[in-house]
Every structure is written in C-alpha cells, then in structure tokens.
Design a protein around this motif. Structure first.
Motif, PDB file in Angstrom:
ATOM      1  N   MET A   9       0.820  -1.061   0.096  1.00  0.00           N
ATOM      2  CA  MET A   9       0.177   0.078  -0.021  1.00  0.00           C
ATOM      3  C   MET A   9       0.773   1.260  -0.048  1.00  0.00           C
ATOM      4  N   ASP A  10       0.571   2.354  -0.834  1.00  0.00           N
ATOM      5  CA  ASP A  10       1.181   3.509  -0.887  1.00  0.00           C
ATOM      6  C   ASP A  10       0.549   4.246   0.093  1.00  0.00           C
ATOM      7  N   LEU A  11       1.328   4.687   1.132  1.00  0.00           N
ATOM      8  CA  LEU A  11       0.915   5.750   2.445  1.00  0.00           C
ATOM      9  C   LEU A  11       0.764   6.924   1.826  1.00  0.00           C
ATOM     10  N   GLN A  12       1.271   7.494   0.665  1.00  0.00           N
ATOM     11  CA  GLN A  12       1.383   8.669   0.110  1.00  0.00           C
ATOM     12  C   GLN A  12       1.977   9.768   1.122  1.00  0.00           C
ATOM     13  N   LEU A  13       2.974   9.310   1.781  1.00  0.00           N
ATOM     14  CA  LEU A  13       3.610  10.246   2.915  1.00  0.00           C
ATOM     15  C   LEU A  13       4.991  10.870   2.137  1.00  0.00           C
ATOM     16  N   THR A  14       5.173  10.751   0.756  1.00  0.00           N
ATOM     17  CA  THR A  14       6.504  11.137   0.514  1.00  0.00           C
ATOM     18  C   THR A  14       6.095  12.599   0.389  1.00  0.00           C
ATOM     19  N   ASP A  15       7.342  13.404   0.828  1.00  0.00           N
ATOM     20  CA  ASP A  15       7.552  14.648   0.756  1.00  0.00           C
ATOM     21  C   ASP A  15       6.409  15.474   2.130  1.00  0.00           C
ATOM     22  N   LYS A  16       5.685  14.745   2.772  1.00  0.00           N
ATOM     23  CA  LYS A  16       4.952  15.271   3.874  1.00  0.00           C
ATOM     24  C   LYS A  16       5.630  15.669   4.956  1.00  0.00           C
ATOM     25  N   VAL A  17       5.464  17.017   5.579  1.00  0.00           N
ATOM     26  CA  VAL A  17       6.296  17.238   6.692  1.00  0.00           C
ATOM     27  C   VAL A  17       5.563  16.969   7.852  1.00  0.00           C
ATOM     28  N   ILE A  18       6.368  16.008   8.587  1.00  0.00           N
ATOM     29  CA  ILE A  18       5.664  15.843  10.093  1.00  0.00           C
ATOM     30  C   ILE A  18       6.645  15.941  11.056  1.00  0.00           C
ATOM     31  N   LEU A  19       6.111  16.484  12.043  1.00  0.00           N
ATOM     32  CA  LEU A  19       6.712  16.629  13.381  1.00  0.00           C
ATOM     33  C   LEU A  19       6.743  15.461  14.543  1.00  0.00           C
ATOM     34  N   VAL A  20       7.763  15.096  14.948  1.00  0.00           N
ATOM     35  CA  VAL A  20       7.789  13.870  15.957  1.00  0.00           C
ATOM     36  C   VAL A  20       8.404  14.395  16.968  1.00  0.00           C
ATOM     37  N   ALA A  21       7.739  14.194  18.277  1.00  0.00           N
ATOM     38  CA  ALA A  21       8.115  14.582  19.605  1.00  0.00           C
ATOM     39  C   ALA A  21       8.746  13.568  20.247  1.00  0.00           C
ATOM     40  N   GLY A  22       9.711  13.704  21.104  1.00  0.00           N
ATOM     41  CA  GLY A  22      10.372  12.520  21.880  1.00  0.00           C
ATOM     42  C   GLY A  22      10.961  11.407  21.030  1.00  0.00           C
ATOM     43  N   ALA A  23      11.721  12.082  19.884  1.00  0.00           N
ATOM     44  CA  ALA A  23      12.141  11.028  18.725  1.00  0.00           C
ATOM     45  C   ALA A  23      13.535  10.701  18.734  1.00  0.00           C
ATOM     46  N   SER A  24      14.140  10.850  19.822  1.00  0.00           N
ATOM     47  CA  SER A  24      15.525  10.616  20.073  1.00  0.00           C
ATOM     48  C   SER A  24      15.707   8.954  20.402  1.00  0.00           C
ATOM     49  N   LYS A  25      14.573   8.275  20.891  1.00  0.00           N
ATOM     50  CA  LYS A  25      14.748   6.713  21.225  1.00  0.00           C
ATOM     51  C   LYS A  25      13.410   6.204  21.352  1.00  0.00           C
ATOM     52  N   GLY A  26      13.196   5.066  21.531  1.00  0.00           N
ATOM     53  CA  GLY A  26      11.895   4.565  21.897  1.00  0.00           C
ATOM     54  C   GLY A  26      10.945   4.542  20.642  1.00  0.00           C
ATOM     55  N   LEU A  27       9.445   4.578  21.018  1.00  0.00           N
ATOM     56  CA  LEU A  27       8.647   4.755  20.077  1.00  0.00           C
ATOM     57  C   LEU A  27       8.576   5.820  19.321  1.00  0.00           C
ATOM     58  N   GLY A  28       8.929   6.969  19.741  1.00  0.00           N
ATOM     59  CA  GLY A  28       9.122   8.091  19.202  1.00  0.00           C
ATOM     60  C   GLY A  28      10.208   8.149  17.647  1.00  0.00           C
ATOM     61  N   PHE A  29      11.161   7.604  18.215  1.00  0.00           N
ATOM     62  CA  PHE A  29      12.517   7.237  17.156  1.00  0.00           C
ATOM     63  C   PHE A  29      11.967   6.198  16.102  1.00  0.00           C
ATOM     64  N   ALA A  30      11.195   5.238  16.713  1.00  0.00           N
ATOM     65  CA  ALA A  30      10.746   3.953  15.530  1.00  0.00           C
ATOM     66  C   ALA A  30       9.853   4.846  14.709  1.00  0.00           C
ATOM     67  N   ILE A  31       8.937   5.527  15.158  1.00  0.00           N
ATOM     68  CA  ILE A  31       7.987   6.196  14.187  1.00  0.00           C
ATOM     69  C   ILE A  31       8.707   7.111  13.142  1.00  0.00           C
ATOM     70  N   ALA A  32       9.517   8.022  13.665  1.00  0.00           N
ATOM     71  CA  ALA A  32      10.173   8.574  12.851  1.00  0.00           C
ATOM     72  C   ALA A  32      10.949   7.937  11.798  1.00  0.00           C
ATOM     73  N   ALA A  33      11.573   6.765  12.098  1.00  0.00           N
ATOM     74  CA  ALA A  33      12.345   6.181  11.127  1.00  0.00           C
ATOM     75  C   ALA A  33      11.476   5.289  10.177  1.00  0.00           C
ATOM     76  N   GLN A  34      10.249   4.992  10.562  1.00  0.00           N
ATOM     77  CA  GLN A  34       9.390   4.315   9.657  1.00  0.00           C
ATOM     78  C   GLN A  34       8.877   5.338   8.592  1.00  0.00           C
ATOM     79  N   LEU A  35       8.496   6.788   9.241  1.00  0.00           N
ATOM     80  CA  LEU A  35       8.181   7.802   8.329  1.00  0.00           C
ATOM     81  C   LEU A  35       9.293   8.144   7.342  1.00  0.00           C
ATOM     82  N   GLN A  36      10.526   8.203   7.649  1.00  0.00           N
ATOM     83  CA  GLN A  36      11.645   8.449   6.800  1.00  0.00           C
ATOM     84  C   GLN A  36      11.489   7.416   5.524  1.00  0.00           C
ATOM     85  N   LYS A  37      11.353   5.973   6.011  1.00  0.00           N
ATOM     86  CA  LYS A  37      11.291   5.059   5.121  1.00  0.00           C
ATOM     87  C   LYS A  37      10.077   5.197   3.878  1.00  0.00           C
TER      88      LYS A  37
END
Length: 257
Positions: A1-29
């Motif tokens: 499925m194409d999530l259509q997130l390419t070039d979407k600007v997303i702010l992620v708080a608490g993103a240096s580790k844990g669930l925040g980092f995992a979400i940021a990493a997935q969004l980057q992918k």
C-alpha cells in the motif's frame, strides 16, 4: 500500500529513542520530511543525522521550547502536514505515593504538553486546510493500570482532548487520532519490568516472562510494529479515519473498544 507520505512534513516529539524514534524511522522510510525533537540534545542531534531530519532540542514541559520547535520547523519546510504528540511517561506508583508537586509535574509532562503541541501546529494546518495529528497514549486510558496512576489520569485526558478536537477540526480537513501501545519492547518497558519485579520479589527475567505470558500473541511488541500503525494513521491512506483510538497490544486488552 502506498501511504502517500512522500514529502509530507511531519513533526515527531520525543524522537531520539523508543517509540518516537521508531515512528520517525518508519516515516523516513515512507519518504516523509521530518522535524524531530527531544529533551536530550546529544541524542536528538544523533537521531537527526541518522534520519536526515531537521532536529531540535525541545523540553515539552516548556511552552517556549514547543513554540520554538514548531516555528523553526515551519520556517525550515514551509508547511506542517503531521504531528506526533509524544512525551516520556510519568513515574510509576499508586495514589499515596504522589504529592501535589508530582501531580503537577505529570500534568505538565503528559497532558499540558499535548495541549501546547497541538495548539502550536493548528494555525498552519488550518491555513492549509489539511493535517494529521496523532497522540501516543496508553492502554491505561481504557483499562487503568494499578501501579501507573499518574499515567492513567493524564493520558485519559490526552485521549479525550484528541476525540474532542477530531470533531471541531474536521471542518479544516484536520484529522486527530490516538494510538495506544500495549507492551512494547522499549527502555520504558524495561524500567516498568524492573519496578514490577521488585514489587513481586522476582528477577527481571522472570517478570518479563510472566508478563509476556499474559499477551495472547505471547510476546512483547517491537517498536517497528507500532511505528507502522502510526505511519498508517498519519497518512492519506487513513483519510476517512478521525477521532479513532487504535490499539496495538497483541490482543492484551479484554475490553471491547
């Protein structure tokens, strides 16, 4: 499925580790452009380099820090398409363990920080007539956890805030959802395992095994599994989903949501 997130600007708080980092990493992918924040300057800078993200120090207990992060992210990218509301959890304990100062600290960390982050991004999203906000809460909002009293109370407030805003902001094309983690293998969960092990007079390994045995899928979840659910809710693939609370807990909760 194409999530259509390419070039979407997303702010992620608490993103240096844990669930925040995992979400940021997935969004980057998925091709998103990231603005990440954390109260730990060294870790967030390292995470920013790893993810190719705009990274800033931000203590979400401070209104000025939040506004500075949002303003800088908007100046850097020119728009804000998504926000992940995330902060470290309050300390464990039952009612008699906490005084007014600790209640106030939990309020500022968990509930007021969510209010402030959302308030800061809404003007840009309203102007665009689009946006997706995702709050990370806890299974305690539906089934209170005895030794997490502060989290029970404050995260329930965040969940109610998101549901209320999903209705008022829909006319602006803004979606607001909650994502509930069950037992996910993070540093926070390791700490809670230690707390429970001490309370039950058993080893951490024994406590971990005993807790995992209560999960129908028989194991703790991985941050990457949780992050994929987050990416979906933030994306246009979930364009008709707002005011929802998605549970990613391996089937642990018994309550019908």
């Amino acid at each position: 499925m194409d999530l259509q997130l390419t070039d979407k600007v997303i702010l992620v708080a608490g993103a240096s580790k844990g669930l925040g980092f995992a979400i940021a990493a997935q969004l980057q992918k998925e091709g998103a452009k990231l603005a990440i924040a954390s109260s730990n300057q060294e870790r967030v800078e390292a995470a920013g380099k790893q993810l190719g993200a705009f990274a800033m120090h931000c203590d979400v207990r401070k209104a000025m820090d939040i506004q500075r992060w949002v303003d800088a992210s908007l100046a850097h990218y020119g728009r804000i398409d998504g926000l992940v509301v995330n902060a470290g959890g309050p300390p464990p304990g039952q009612f008699d363990a906490f005084d007014d100062e600790q209640w106030q600290a939990a309020f500022e960390l968990t509930l007021l920080s969510a209010v402030r982050m959302i308030r800061a991004v809404l003007p840009a999203m309203r102007e665009q007539q689009s946006g997706s906000i995702l709050t990370l809460t806890s299974s305690s909002v539906k089934e209170p956890i005895d030794f997490l009293l502060l989290s029970n109370v404050m995260r329930s407030g965040v969940t109610s805030l998101a549901k209320s805003l999903s209705r008022s902001e829909a006319k602006h094309g803004i979606r607001v959802n909650n994502l509930v983690p069950g037992l996910i293998a993070t540093d926070r969960m390791k700490h809670l395992d230690k707390v429970q092990a001490a309370a039950n007079q058993r080893s951490v390994e024994e406590q971990h095994a005993a807790t995992a045995a209560t999960i129908p899928l028989g194991r703790y979840g991985q941050p990457e599994e949780f992050a994929k659910a987050a990416a979906f809710l933030l994306s246009d693939a979930a364009s008709y989903i707002t005011g929802a609370t998605l549970v990613a807990d391996g089937g642990t909760m018994k309550t019908v949501w």
